[in-house]
Scaffold this active site. Structure first.
Site, PDB file in Angstrom:
ATOM      1  CB  CYS A  34       0.608  -3.205   4.385  1.00 52.75           C
ATOM      2  SG  CYS A  34       1.714  -2.094   5.244  1.00 52.75           S
ATOM      3  CB  CYS A  61       4.979  -2.525   5.134  1.00 53.14           C
ATOM      4  SG  CYS A  61       3.712  -2.399   3.876  1.00 53.14           S
ATOM      5  CE  LYS A  76       9.858  -4.025   4.556  1.00 51.04           C
ATOM      6  NZ  LYS A  76       9.668  -3.800   3.149  1.00 51.04           N
ATOM      7  CE1 TYR A 113       9.256  -4.010  -0.885  1.00 51.93           C
ATOM      8  CE2 TYR A 113       8.780  -4.034  -3.224  1.00 51.93           C
ATOM      9  CZ  TYR A 113       8.343  -4.068  -1.922  1.00 51.93           C
ATOM     10  OH  TYR A 113       6.998  -4.158  -1.636  1.00 51.93           O
ATOM     11  CD  GLU A 119      12.568  -4.552   1.866  1.00 53.89           C
ATOM     12  OE1 GLU A 119      12.500  -3.317   1.845  1.00 53.89           O
ATOM     13  OE2 GLU A 119      11.545  -5.284   1.855  1.00 53.89           O
ATOM     14  CG  HIS A 158      28.480  19.665  12.153  1.00 53.67           C
ATOM     15  ND1 HIS A 158      28.931  18.837  11.143  1.00 53.67           N
ATOM     16  CD2 HIS A 158      29.485  19.752  13.059  1.00 53.67           C
ATOM     17  CE1 HIS A 158      30.155  18.447  11.440  1.00 53.67           C
ATOM     18  NE2 HIS A 158      30.511  18.973  12.596  1.00 53.67           N
ATOM     19  CD  GLU A 190      26.863  17.971   8.724  1.00 56.97           C
ATOM     20  OE1 GLU A 190      27.033  19.203   8.798  1.00 56.97           O
ATOM     21  OE2 GLU A 190      27.412  17.165   9.496  1.00 56.97           O
TER      22      GLU A 190
HETATM   23  P1  FAD Z   1      -3.721  -5.666   0.159  1.00 60.31           P
HETATM   24  O1  FAD Z   1      -3.099  -4.985   1.307  1.00 60.31           O
HETATM   25  O2  FAD Z   1      -3.019  -6.830  -0.439  1.00 60.31           O
HETATM   26  O3  FAD Z   1      -5.180  -6.088   0.624  1.00 60.31           O
HETATM   27  C1  FAD Z   1      -6.018  -6.868  -0.189  1.00 60.31           C
HETATM   28  C2  FAD Z   1      -6.895  -7.704   0.704  1.00 60.31           C
HETATM   29  O4  FAD Z   1      -7.965  -8.218  -0.066  1.00 60.31           O
HETATM   30  C3  FAD Z   1      -6.179  -8.889   1.316  1.00 60.31           C
HETATM   31  O5  FAD Z   1      -6.280  -8.829   2.729  1.00 60.31           O
HETATM   32  C4  FAD Z   1      -6.909 -10.111   0.754  1.00 60.31           C
HETATM   33  O6  FAD Z   1      -7.010 -11.151   1.695  1.00 60.31           O
HETATM   34  C5  FAD Z   1      -8.279  -9.511   0.440  1.00 60.31           C
HETATM   35  N1  FAD Z   1      -9.021 -10.186  -0.616  1.00 60.31           N
HETATM   36  C6  FAD Z   1      -8.571 -10.554  -1.845  1.00 60.31           C
HETATM   37  N2  FAD Z   1      -9.576 -11.096  -2.564  1.00 60.31           N
HETATM   38  C7  FAD Z   1     -10.676 -11.061  -1.773  1.00 60.31           C
HETATM   39  C8  FAD Z   1     -12.044 -11.468  -1.962  1.00 60.31           C
HETATM   40  N3  FAD Z   1     -12.455 -11.981  -3.126  1.00 60.31           N
HETATM   41  N4  FAD Z   1     -12.913 -11.289  -0.933  1.00 60.31           N
HETATM   42  C9  FAD Z   1     -12.497 -10.756   0.243  1.00 60.31           C
HETATM   43  N5  FAD Z   1     -11.236 -10.359   0.470  1.00 60.31           N
HETATM   44  C10 FAD Z   1     -10.334 -10.506  -0.534  1.00 60.31           C
HETATM   45  N6  FAD Z   1       4.707  -1.381   0.677  1.00 60.31           N
HETATM   46  C11 FAD Z   1       5.265  -0.282   1.218  1.00 60.31           C
HETATM   47  O7  FAD Z   1       4.772   0.838   1.004  1.00 60.31           O
HETATM   48  N7  FAD Z   1       6.378  -0.366   2.031  1.00 60.31           N
HETATM   49  C12 FAD Z   1       6.946  -1.553   2.317  1.00 60.31           C
HETATM   50  O8  FAD Z   1       7.949  -1.600   3.036  1.00 60.31           O
HETATM   51  C13 FAD Z   1       6.381  -2.730   1.769  1.00 60.31           C
HETATM   52  N8  FAD Z   1       6.905  -3.937   2.046  1.00 60.31           N
HETATM   53  C14 FAD Z   1       6.305  -5.053   1.546  1.00 60.31           C
HETATM   54  C15 FAD Z   1       6.872  -6.288   1.844  1.00 60.31           C
HETATM   55  C16 FAD Z   1       6.322  -7.440   1.342  1.00 60.31           C
HETATM   56  C17 FAD Z   1       6.950  -8.769   1.687  1.00 60.31           C
HETATM   57  C18 FAD Z   1       5.165  -7.361   0.513  1.00 60.31           C
HETATM   58  C19 FAD Z   1       4.548  -8.621  -0.051  1.00 60.31           C
HETATM   59  C20 FAD Z   1       4.597  -6.153   0.205  1.00 60.31           C
HETATM   60  C21 FAD Z   1       5.170  -4.983   0.710  1.00 60.31           C
HETATM   61  N9  FAD Z   1       4.654  -3.719   0.413  1.00 60.31           N
HETATM   62  C22 FAD Z   1       5.237  -2.591   0.936  1.00 60.31           C
HETATM   63  C23 FAD Z   1       3.516  -3.563  -0.514  1.00 60.31           C
HETATM   64  C24 FAD Z   1       2.212  -3.342   0.236  1.00 60.31           C
HETATM   65  O9  FAD Z   1       2.022  -4.386   1.155  1.00 60.31           O
HETATM   66  C25 FAD Z   1       1.057  -3.278  -0.756  1.00 60.31           C
HETATM   67  O10 FAD Z   1       1.335  -2.310  -1.735  1.00 60.31           O
HETATM   68  C26 FAD Z   1      -0.259  -2.930  -0.087  1.00 60.31           C
HETATM   69  O11 FAD Z   1      -0.581  -3.851   0.924  1.00 60.31           O
HETATM   70  C27 FAD Z   1      -1.380  -2.876  -1.130  1.00 60.31           C
HETATM   71  O12 FAD Z   1      -2.608  -2.638  -0.508  1.00 60.31           O
HETATM   72  P2  FAD Z   1      -3.955  -3.106  -1.199  1.00 60.31           P
HETATM   73  O13 FAD Z   1      -5.062  -2.491  -0.421  1.00 60.31           O
HETATM   74  O14 FAD Z   1      -3.913  -2.869  -2.649  1.00 60.31           O
HETATM   75  O15 FAD Z   1      -3.983  -4.682  -1.059  1.00 60.31           O
END
Ligand code: FAD
Length: 436
Positions: free
Chosen positions: A43, A48, A51, A173, A177, A425, A430
């Site tokens: 994110c 997010c 983006k 999406y 975007e 308004h 509204e």
């Molecule tokens: P992540 O945020 O992906 O975090 C996982 C982390 O684990 C990463 O930093 C990775 O490096 C780390 N990791 C993985 N494996 C290991 C390991 N073995 N050891 C140590 N670290 C590791 N969501 C919204 O709500 N609104 C939006 O507008 C939106 N826009 C998005 C736009 C894009 C282009 C993308 C790709 C996603 C978007 N999302 C959006 C989705 C959102 O980013 C994810 O749903 C969210 O980040 C999920 O969080 P998470 O904690 O599951 O995983």
């Protein structure tokens, strides 16, 4: 708990993992967290946040066009892509550092490196073996990448220059975007999607309006299910064209590969996601999973809610199951779309007797600029109970409007509740209380 090095080891410093680690530590647990890339996760680093920053920058071109209708003379307009990317990077770095600092302030041990499971209570990272009473897997997802010269959203954020001619594969999406982002900066964009309308799964009227919005923004939308790509030469529906950049936005897969889940016996579903219940429990009693890696609802607020609920359940003496219901979401197209609750087809398929209210109008914002763009509002109501089942909107500020309306809908708002609400308004919102 003394037999383990920590009470909770979190793998993944993204939305879900960071929240779970911080709240668990605030509840008094001994917590460590590992991140292999940059703190904040998808994110913050490549989702997010960057983006939305690019959306703000891109839609400035619309504001400039509209300003001419308001009497402004604007000359010599140009855009510096490299300056934008550099400014974006500064903000991401600031946020990423803030995440790590906040974890440390809460008393979490912050470890940089890739963590893997050795067994159901042991994590291996940077040559260390750390035992944990509970392990949380919050490793997120990874962009699917077809073979060939395709980039994904990961690279799209850091392009050294903006190419002239861009193809985007995928009408979800992220594809929509980025099509708007690139088109707003003047690139010629073709979006290739299997259906005639983008955003599969959204309400049909949202899909139609967003597809129309792409075309109005100069994006060529091609419905094609057999794309042939030879490097940057693409053939869709028998027509061959060259692009400078090809971006795939065809979905994301749970990041479970190489984690050692098999050593701990953690079960995956058919799509490779970790199977969990409403407590985010896996089939292994000491191992939990939250966020995109569980294949539930891949959105940041959902991952955060799941991580917070888990910390409250395990360490806060506050058992909190998660219900994935009434989750508002937005597509930051230009104009954006936002939605909460059931689509009309989903409501009918679930057996509801449905009444639909809709409004389509040109907002006052465009009265002088002459922009030919309509706001679409669609309200789905359950006839016997009068309760709002779903609300869908395409138009300026729709994410802000739907977030506020989500409070009322989550509280169980009925159509009669909307009707007795005074209108503010003149506003676009509204119309929500004027639907007849
Ligand atoms: P992540 O945020 O992906 O975090 C996982 C982390 O684990 C990463 O930093 C990775 O490096 C780390 N990791 C993985 N494996 C290991 C390991 N073995 N050891 C140590 N670290 C590791 N969501 C919204 O709500 N609104 C939006 O507008 C939106 N826009 C998005 C736009 C894009 C282009 C993308 C790709 C996603 C978007 N999302 C959006 C989705 C959102 O980013 C994810 O749903 C969210 O980040 C999920 O969080 P998470 O904690 O599951 O995983």
């Amino acid at each position: 708990m003394g037999q383990y090095d920590v009470d909770l080891f979190v793998i993944g410093g993204g939305s879900g993992g960071v929240r779970a680690a911080r709240v668990a530590a605030e509840h008094g647990a001994r917590v460590a967290i590992a991140e292999e890339h940059r703190w904040g996760g998808t994110c913050v680093i490549r989702g997010c946040v960057p983006k939305k920053l690019l959306v703000y920058a891109s839609e400035a071109s619309r504001a400039i066009e509209d300003a001419r209708g308001h009497g402004w003379t604007i000359e010599g307009v140009s855009h510096d892509w490299a300056a934008l990317v550099a400014a974006k990077e500064r903000e991401i770095s600031r946020l990423s550092a803030a995440y790590s600092t906040r974890l440390q302030k809460a008393g979490v041990e912050v470890i940089t490196g890739r963590a893997t499971l050795a067994d159901a209570n042991t994590v291996v990272i940077a040559g260390r073996r750390i035992t944990a009473k509970f392990i949380l897997i919050a490793t997120g997802g990874r962009a699917r990448r077809p073979p060939g010269k395709w980039i994904t959203s990961d690279e799209a954020f850091d392009l050294p220059a903006l190419p002239n001619r861009i193809a985007i594969l995928g009408g979800g999406y992220i594809g929509v975007e980025f099509a708007h982002i690139f088109a707003g900066f003047g690139a010629r964009v073709t979006l290739i999607h299997r259906d005639t309308h983008v955003l599969r799964g959204f309400d049909p009227e949202v899909r139609e309006a967003v597809t129309r919005g792409l075309v109005a923004h100069g994006v060529e939308v091609i419905a094609c299910d057999k794309l042939v790509a030879a490097g940057h030469t693409l053939t869709a529906n028998g027509t061959t064209f060259e692009v400078d950049l090809a971006m795939a936005a065809i979905g994301r897969d749970p990041a479970t590969a190489g984690l050692g889940l098999d050593r701990a016996g953690v079960a995956l579903d058919g799509r490779g996601a970790i199977t969990v219940d409403e407590w985010s429990r896996t089939n292994v009693p000491s191992i939990y999973a939250v966020g995109d890696v569980t294949g539930r609802v891949p959105l940041t607020p959902v991952a955060i809610r799941e991580g917070h609920a888990l910390a409250d359940t395990l360490f806060g003496n506050r058992p909190t199951p998660i219900r994935h219901h009434l989750i508002p979401t937005a597509v930051f197209a230009q104009p954006p779309a936002a939605t909460i609750g059931m689509t009309e087809p989903a409501a009918r398929a679930a057996g509801h007797e449905v009444v639909v209210f809709r409004a389509k109008f040109r907002p006052m914002r465009y009265a002088l600029s002459g922009r030919d763009e309509q706001v679409v509002i669609k309200l789905i109501v359950d006839r016997p109970t009068d309760r709002v089942l779903g609300l869908h909107m395409v138009g300026p500020d729709s994410p802000e409007i739907i977030q506020a309306a989500a409070i009322a809908i989550t509280m169980g708002a009925t159509k009669a509740d909307l009707d007795r609400t005074f209108a503010l308004h003149p506003s676009t919102a509204e119309e929500l209380v004027l639907l007849r």
